[in-house]
Write an enzyme that holds these catalytic residues in place. Structure first.
Site, short mmCIF file in Angstrom:
data_model
loop_
_atom_site.label_atom_id
_atom_site.label_comp_id
_atom_site.label_asym_id
_atom_site.label_seq_id
_atom_site.Cartn_x
_atom_site.Cartn_y
_atom_site.Cartn_z
N LYS A 105 46.68 34.79 40.78
CA LYS A 105 46.43 35.96 40.09
C LYS A 105 46.98 35.93 38.75
CE LYS A 105 48.10 40.79 39.62
NZ LYS A 105 48.60 42.08 40.24
N GLY A 117 52.64 50.40 38.32
CA GLY A 117 53.90 50.86 38.86
C GLY A 117 53.67 52.63 38.53
N ALA A 134 46.69 47.68 40.60
CA ALA A 134 47.66 48.42 39.79
C ALA A 134 47.65 49.92 39.46
CB ALA A 134 48.15 47.78 38.61
N GLY A 135 48.17 50.82 39.55
CA GLY A 135 48.17 52.19 39.25
C GLY A 135 47.83 53.00 40.23
N THR A 165 53.65 49.23 44.67
CA THR A 165 54.51 50.22 44.33
C THR A 165 54.25 51.28 45.28
OG1 THR A 165 55.00 49.43 42.25
CG2 THR A 165 55.85 51.45 42.69
#
Lengths: 255, 67
Positions: A96, A157, A183-184, A206
């Site tokens: 990644k 995050g 992400a997010g 997260t």
């Protein structure tokens, strides 16, 4: 079936391994998610505090495909070095690409991400760049030969979900390689939304590791990805501006 | 012998002559450790017998949790 380079996966949920409360909860969450791909970071061993437990010792590594990231890199050269270190583990050849350009937003540096991806493709890696939701950059990464494109839903995050669904839609629409929204993601509905848009997979960390109950959230994310994918494949109804009764208008003898 | 390991200058005993010795000296998990010697990444299958010299710069890294 999610196909990335030479690999095929039943699960479309990719799970990060950072910031879990403890390894027992993490292991249970990984199992509940039914993920087949786990991401990792590469960091120095602490030579003065050896034998600290490592999550890799807690799981059957053969059951998972490891996707190390290049987090910590700020230039393409640094990303390539981290990727080569990761490959030297002998555990994986996927990477990644994560080249952060801004400490406040943790948004990826587009130029360095593109350069790193090109260099790593030349080195024979299976390359999955984490990128912003820029549509043209996603196209450029695909044209280089990247094996999947991983646009962010929102900054790492934040749990803000997909802040620009139109861009994610365009990226998916133009892509001929898998698009993994990375992400997010904050909630199962965010993951489902990504899949409803036609994403090939979702990568999150997260949202699960930081949940009050990471194991239950991992299971919820599994179902969200399945539901979103099913909804995408089934084909949603068009949106209309006015009501359209679902009960028949004929035979209303009671009135 | 003096060398730099993970950015720290360390002095290791004379019996530390190879990468294997160094990993053992610091009691590091050899399955997890990935070793770079003087900016050259070492092949895991052949690295253990790699000789070390005074002034070497060694990086020892591993996979850790990350997203």
């Amino acid at each position: 079936m999610l196909k990335i380079g030479p690999y095929s996966f039943e699960s479309r949920l990719l799970l990060g391994t950072g910031k879990f409360p403890d390894f027992d909860i993490q292991k249970a969450a990984v199992e509940a998610s039914e993920t087949e791909i786990l991401t990792f970071a590469v960091r120095r061993m602490n030579i003065f505090e050896p034998n600290q437990p490592n999550f890799l010792e807690k799981i059957d590594v053969k059951k998972y495909t490891l996707l190390p990231n290049t987090a910590g890199a700020k230039t393409a050269e640094e990303a390539v070095r981290i990727a080569k270190l990761a490959k030297a583990s002998g555990l994986c050849d996927m990477i990644k690409v994560e080249v952060i350009g801004c400490d406040k937003t943790l948004l990826p540096d587009p130029v360095e991400t593109l350069r790193a991806s090109e260099m790593l493709l030349e080195e024979g890696f299976i390359v999955l760049p984490y990128t912003s939701d820029d549509v043209l950059l996603a196209k450029r990464l695909e044209d280089l030969g990247c094996h999947a494109i991983m646009p962010g839903a929102s900054p790492i995050g934040t749990g803000l979900g997909i802040v620009n669904p139109l861009n994610i839609h365009y990226i998916i629409e133009q892509a001929n390689v898998p698009v993994i929204v990375d992400a997010g993601i904050g909630t199962p509905s965010d993951a489902a939304k990504a899949m409803e848009l036609g994403a090939d997979g979702v990568l999150l960390n997260t949202a699960v590791s930081g949940a009050a109950d990471p194991v239950q959230m991992a299971e919820a994310m599994k179902y969200a990805v399945l539901a979103g994918r099913g909804g995408f494949q089934a084909g949603r109804i068009p949106k209309k501006l006015h009501a359209n009764a679902s009960s028949p208008l004929e035979g209303m003898s009671v009135l | 012998m003096k060398m730099t390991v993970n950015g720290r200058e360390v002095e290791v005993p004379e019996n530390v002559r190879t990468v294997r010795d160094l990993l053992d000296h610091f009691d590091l998990n050899k399955d997890l450790a990935i070793v770079e010697l003087n900016q050259s990444i070492l092949d895991k299958t052949t690295r253990d017998d790699q000789k070390l010299a005074n002034g070497d710069r060694v990086e020892i890294v591993q996979f850790v949790g990350g997203g």
